[in-house]
Write a protein that holds these residues in place. Structure first.
Motif, PDB file in Angstrom:
ATOM      1  N   ARG A  41      12.453   0.454   4.476  1.00  0.00           N
ATOM      2  CA  ARG A  41      11.639  -0.945   4.234  1.00  0.00           C
ATOM      3  C   ARG A  41      10.591  -1.062   5.383  1.00  0.00           C
ATOM      4  N   SER A  42      10.999  -0.659   6.639  1.00  0.00           N
ATOM      5  CA  SER A  42      10.136  -0.862   7.693  1.00  0.00           C
ATOM      6  C   SER A  42       8.750   0.221   7.728  1.00  0.00           C
ATOM      7  N   MET A  43       8.879   1.598   6.848  1.00  0.00           N
ATOM      8  CA  MET A  43       7.923   2.484   6.795  1.00  0.00           C
ATOM      9  C   MET A  43       6.964   1.878   5.677  1.00  0.00           C
ATOM     10  N   ALA A  44       7.047   0.865   5.014  1.00  0.00           N
ATOM     11  CA  ALA A  44       6.104   0.391   3.712  1.00  0.00           C
ATOM     12  C   ALA A  44       5.078  -0.374   4.297  1.00  0.00           C
ATOM     13  N   THR A  45       4.580  -0.152   5.513  1.00  0.00           N
ATOM     14  CA  THR A  45       3.292  -0.885   6.009  1.00  0.00           C
ATOM     15  C   THR A  45       2.368   0.314   6.476  1.00  0.00           C
ATOM     16  N   HIS A  64       0.770  -1.390  -0.012  1.00  0.00           N
ATOM     17  CA  HIS A  64      -0.059  -0.107   0.039  1.00  0.00           C
ATOM     18  C   HIS A  64       0.723   1.371   0.104  1.00  0.00           C
ATOM     19  N   ILE A  65       1.961   1.318   0.323  1.00  0.00           N
ATOM     20  CA  ILE A  65       2.847   2.430   0.641  1.00  0.00           C
ATOM     21  C   ILE A  65       4.212   2.261  -0.150  1.00  0.00           C
ATOM     22  N   LEU A  66       4.626   3.333  -0.847  1.00  0.00           N
ATOM     23  CA  LEU A  66       6.099   3.388  -1.300  1.00  0.00           C
ATOM     24  C   LEU A  66       6.972   4.163  -0.423  1.00  0.00           C
ATOM     25  N   SER A  67       7.908   3.561  -0.097  1.00  0.00           N
ATOM     26  CA  SER A  67       8.726   4.171   0.839  1.00  0.00           C
ATOM     27  C   SER A  67      10.308   4.117   0.245  1.00  0.00           C
ATOM     28  N   HIS A  69       0.484   0.024   9.050  1.00  0.00           N
ATOM     29  CA  HIS A  69       0.640   0.537  10.582  1.00  0.00           C
ATOM     30  C   HIS A  69       1.800   1.581  10.714  1.00  0.00           C
ATOM     31  N   ASN A  70       2.787   1.430  10.049  1.00  0.00           N
ATOM     32  CA  ASN A  70       4.209   2.286  10.375  1.00  0.00           C
ATOM     33  C   ASN A  70       3.710   3.555   9.642  1.00  0.00           C
ATOM     34  N   PHE A  71       3.047   3.559   8.537  1.00  0.00           N
ATOM     35  CA  PHE A  71       2.617   4.843   7.976  1.00  0.00           C
ATOM     36  C   PHE A  71       1.882   5.572   9.072  1.00  0.00           C
ATOM     37  N   CYS A  72       0.867   4.944   9.802  1.00  0.00           N
ATOM     38  CA  CYS A  72       0.014   5.495  10.789  1.00  0.00           C
ATOM     39  C   CYS A  72       0.959   6.191  11.751  1.00  0.00           C
ATOM     40  N   SER A  73       1.963   5.429  12.358  1.00  0.00           N
ATOM     41  CA  SER A  73       2.589   5.797  13.173  1.00  0.00           C
ATOM     42  C   SER A  73       3.387   7.000  12.871  1.00  0.00           C
ATOM     43  N   TYR A  74       4.022   6.815  11.690  1.00  0.00           N
ATOM     44  CA  TYR A  74       4.787   8.038  11.124  1.00  0.00           C
ATOM     45  C   TYR A  74       4.003   9.274  11.102  1.00  0.00           C
ATOM     46  N   CYS A  75       2.788   9.092  10.578  1.00  0.00           N
ATOM     47  CA  CYS A  75       2.020  10.494  10.662  1.00  0.00           C
ATOM     48  C   CYS A  75       1.534  10.896  11.873  1.00  0.00           C
TER      49      CYS A  75
END
Length: 196
Positions: A102-106, A31-34, A108-114
C-alpha cells in the motif's frame, strides 16, 4: 486448482484489493499498481511483490519493477502444499506485506524505490517511467535528464512517446503532464483497473 478458482478464492480472503489475472493490487489506485503476483509453475508457485506504473507505455503488465519474494520462505512448494490450498497459502504469504504494498502505491515512493535500485534505472523503459513520474511530481529538469537517457535506447512506440513528452516538456510542461495522464487513463481502461 485452476486459475479462475484460485483468483476467486484469493479475492474472497483479501480486503481492499482487486486483481487482473494473477496480479492482486491494493486499493485505492491512482498512478501506481502495487501488490502481489502469483507465478505458477508445475512444481510450485513463486510470490512476487509487484509495482507497475500505469503510465508505463507497455501493452500489458510486466514485472520489470518487481521483486520475487524470498526463496524458500515465500515459495509455495506443491510437494508440501496441496494445490487445492494454494489460495489460502498465497494469502498467508502476503498477509503481513500488504501495508508495504500500500505504501508503494504513490509517485513519491515509486521514485524512491527506483532510486534505491540502481540496476533498475539502467533499463530504458524504467528510465522513461521514472522520468514520467518525476514530471508528474514537477521535477521537470530531472525528468528531462532521464527521458533523454531513455530515448537513445528505446524503440518503436516507446521511443515515439518519450520524444513526444520531451517536445511538449520544452514548450508546455503542463501539456506533457496531461499527455502522460491520458496514457495512464488509457492503460487503466485497457487493463480493466479498478481504482476504488
Amino acid at each position: 486448482m485452476n486459475r479462475s478458482n484460485f483468483v476467486k478464492s484469493v479475492m474472497r480472503d483479501v480486503v481492499d484489493m482487486a486483481n487482473i489475472n494473477n496480479y492482486f493490487y491494493v486499493l485505492p489506485v491512482e498512478h501506481i499498481l502495487s501488490g502481489f503476483f502469483c507465478e505458477m509453475t508445475p512444481r510450485g508457485a513463486y510470490v512476487w511483490r509487484f509495482i507497475y506504473p500505469l503510465f508505463d507505455t507497455s501493452d500489458e503488465i510486466h514485472l520489470l519493477y518487481s521483486q520475487r519474494l524470498d526463496y524458500p520462505e515465500d515459495y509455495i512448494d506443491f510437494e508440501k502444499v496441496d494445490k487445492s490450498n494454494l489460495a489460502a497459502v498465497f494469502c498467508e504469504r502476503i498477509e503481513n506485506k500488504v501495508e508495504r504494498a500500500r505504501s508503494m502505491a504513490t509517485l513519491h515512493n515509486f521514485c524512491s524505490y527506483c532510486e534505491g535500485r540502481a540496476a533498475l534505472l539502467e533499463h530504458e523503459l524504467s528510465q522513461m517511467a521514472y522520468g514520467f513520474a518525476l514530471l508528474l511530481l514537477d521535477q521537470n529538469e530531472r525528468a528531462c535528464d532521464f527521458l533523454n537517457r531513455a530515448k537513445n535506447y528505446l524503440r518503436g512506440s516507446h521511443k515515439e512517446r518519450c520524444i513526444k513528452v520531451l517536445q511538449l516538456l520544452s514548450q508546455e510542461p503542463e501539456g506533457a503532464k496531461r499527455l502522460i495522464l491520458n496514457w495512464e487513463d488509457e492503460n487503466k481502461y485497457k487493463l480493466g483497473v479498478r481504482t476504488i
